[in-house]
Scaffold this motif. Sequence first.
Motif, PDB file in Angstrom:
ATOM      1  N   GLN A   1     -11.410  -4.264   3.933  1.00  0.00           N
ATOM      2  CA  GLN A   1     -12.564  -3.792   3.164  1.00  0.00           C
ATOM      3  C   GLN A   1     -12.281  -4.003   1.670  1.00  0.00           C
ATOM      4  OE1 GLN A   1     -13.500   0.283   4.232  1.00  0.00           O
ATOM      5  NE2 GLN A   1     -13.010  -0.070   6.374  1.00  0.00           N
TER       6      GLN A   1
ATOM      7  N   ILE B   1      -6.336  -1.597   4.958  1.00  0.00           N
ATOM      8  CA  ILE B   1      -7.712  -1.396   4.502  1.00  0.00           C
ATOM      9  C   ILE B   1      -8.072  -2.294   3.318  1.00  0.00           C
ATOM     10  CG2 ILE B   1      -9.326   0.283   3.532  1.00  0.00           C
ATOM     11  CD1 ILE B   1      -8.141   2.381   5.326  1.00  0.00           C
ATOM     12  N   PRO B   2      -7.183  -2.480   2.318  1.00  0.00           N
ATOM     13  CA  PRO B   2      -7.572  -3.368   1.208  1.00  0.00           C
ATOM     14  C   PRO B   2      -8.011  -4.755   1.656  1.00  0.00           C
ATOM     15  CG  PRO B   2      -5.662  -2.090   0.583  1.00  0.00           C
ATOM     16  CD  PRO B   2      -5.884  -1.818   2.044  1.00  0.00           C
TER      17      PRO B   2
ATOM     18  N   TYR C   1      -6.346   7.770  -5.030  1.00  0.00           N
ATOM     19  CA  TYR C   1      -6.575   7.288  -3.660  1.00  0.00           C
ATOM     20  C   TYR C   1      -6.425   5.779  -3.529  1.00  0.00           C
ATOM     21  CZ  TYR C   1     -11.176   7.555  -5.942  1.00  0.00           C
ATOM     22  OH  TYR C   1     -12.211   7.499  -6.849  1.00  0.00           O
ATOM     23  N   TYR C   2      -6.109   5.086  -4.607  1.00  0.00           N
ATOM     24  CA  TYR C   2      -5.763   3.659  -4.521  1.00  0.00           C
ATOM     25  C   TYR C   2      -4.264   3.493  -4.733  1.00  0.00           C
ATOM     26  CZ  TYR C   2     -10.785   2.895  -5.177  1.00  0.00           C
ATOM     27  OH  TYR C   2     -12.150   2.906  -5.051  1.00  0.00           O
ATOM     28  N   PRO C   3      -3.605   2.607  -4.008  1.00  0.00           N
ATOM     29  CA  PRO C   3      -4.171   1.772  -2.966  1.00  0.00           C
ATOM     30  C   PRO C   3      -4.481   2.563  -1.702  1.00  0.00           C
ATOM     31  CG  PRO C   3      -1.799   1.476  -3.007  1.00  0.00           C
ATOM     32  CD  PRO C   3      -2.148   2.373  -4.168  1.00  0.00           C
ATOM     33  N   ARG C   4      -5.474   2.101  -0.992  1.00  0.00           N
ATOM     34  CA  ARG C   4      -5.847   2.744   0.265  1.00  0.00           C
ATOM     35  C   ARG C   4      -4.802   2.471   1.344  1.00  0.00           C
ATOM     36  NH1 ARG C   4     -11.426  -0.136   0.640  1.00  0.00           N
ATOM     37  NH2 ARG C   4     -10.188  -1.673  -0.526  1.00  0.00           N
ATOM     38  N   PRO C   5      -4.867   3.126   2.490  1.00  0.00           N
ATOM     39  CA  PRO C   5      -3.842   2.970   3.523  1.00  0.00           C
ATOM     40  C   PRO C   5      -3.657   1.523   3.979  1.00  0.00           C
ATOM     41  CG  PRO C   5      -5.161   4.911   3.975  1.00  0.00           C
ATOM     42  CD  PRO C   5      -5.836   4.191   2.831  1.00  0.00           C
TER      43      PRO C   5
ATOM     44  N   GLU D   1      -5.761  -4.417  -6.117  1.00  0.00           N
ATOM     45  CA  GLU D   1      -5.539  -3.086  -5.549  1.00  0.00           C
ATOM     46  C   GLU D   1      -4.057  -2.847  -5.261  1.00  0.00           C
ATOM     47  OE1 GLU D   1      -7.186  -0.041  -2.078  1.00  0.00           O
ATOM     48  OE2 GLU D   1      -8.134  -2.019  -2.323  1.00  0.00           O
TER      49      GLU D   1
ATOM     50  N   CYS E   1     -15.363   2.160  -1.749  1.00  0.00           N
ATOM     51  CA  CYS E   1     -14.672   2.613  -0.534  1.00  0.00           C
ATOM     52  C   CYS E   1     -13.810   3.827  -0.819  1.00  0.00           C
ATOM     53  CB  CYS E   1     -13.788   1.490   0.019  1.00  0.00           C
ATOM     54  SG  CYS E   1     -14.712  -0.001   0.418  1.00  0.00           S
TER      55      CYS E   1
ATOM     56  N   GLN F   1       1.923   4.085  -3.437  1.00  0.00           N
ATOM     57  CA  GLN F   1       1.732   5.534  -3.373  1.00  0.00           C
ATOM     58  C   GLN F   1       3.044   6.296  -3.520  1.00  0.00           C
ATOM     59  OE1 GLN F   1      -0.892   7.161  -3.598  1.00  0.00           O
ATOM     60  NE2 GLN F   1      -2.596   5.910  -2.881  1.00  0.00           N
TER      61      GLN F   1
ATOM     62  N   GLU G   1       0.821  -1.207   0.000  1.00  0.00           N
ATOM     63  CA  GLU G   1       0.000   0.000   0.000  1.00  0.00           C
ATOM     64  C   GLU G   1       0.860   1.265   0.000  1.00  0.00           C
ATOM     65  OE1 GLU G   1      -2.229  -2.906   2.845  1.00  0.00           O
ATOM     66  OE2 GLU G   1      -0.160  -2.474   2.244  1.00  0.00           O
TER      67      GLU G   1
END
Length: 260
Positions: A252, A248-249, A241-245, A174, A260, A150, A146
Amino acid sequence: MKKAAPPTSEPPELEALWESWLAELGWQPSEPQRQQLQQLYPLVMAGNRTQNLTRITAPIDFWEKHLWDSLRGLRLLGSWAAIQARPWRGIDIGTGAGFPGIPAQIALPQASFTLLDSSQRKIAFVQEALQQLSLTQARAVAQRAEIWGQDPQERGSYDLALARALAAAEVCAEYCLPLLKVGGRAILYRGHWIEAEAQTLERALSLLGGKLIHVEAFTTPRSHGIRHCLLVEKVAPTPAYYPRPPGIPKRQPLGQGKRC
């Protein structure tokens, strides 16, 4: 880690399996490549004495479930001649003990793979293995997918992403899609695969800028286990905003409910 001893003579059954690679994979390693693949076994077994790298310890099982299985997924990319000629920038996400990334790097010498894992200890092993095998074009990095996805220097910079025995397919997507260039490919290694999973994955891919191109089912050559490999293409930029923090993947997963 001490330098692995040169491989000794192999059991006849294993020798026969090496010879079957041309029919099973459409490719056979050169003698230097075969020596590198053979050296992986003693390297991993030595590392296994101090950390939990793999539960697969019998040589014949290691050959099938780590080496053969790792390389089988690459067939989704096309002919071996075309695959080997291309200077892929690849990433193996959740590499663990180096699978499928190390076999892929051996088979594709024109490529440069990043082997990514969140475990510092496993990455220390992989770094040593790369050095022992003289795979100077590869690198091993300890980081969460993640966070790596980013990083502005890494995001959108890879031609190929591999994810094997890591998480649900939509979670792997993701992790992979943000790192790929538009037009890049991801290979997701799965065991069994059903239509409900495909629907979830396709919903996730619609958010990530990806498309499921092909699902290939096959059986392993010795134990006849059922495997699937999924070929995903990145067809549009992934939203920022992907990947999320971190975390979270998995908690959720995309495609299973509301966006999401």
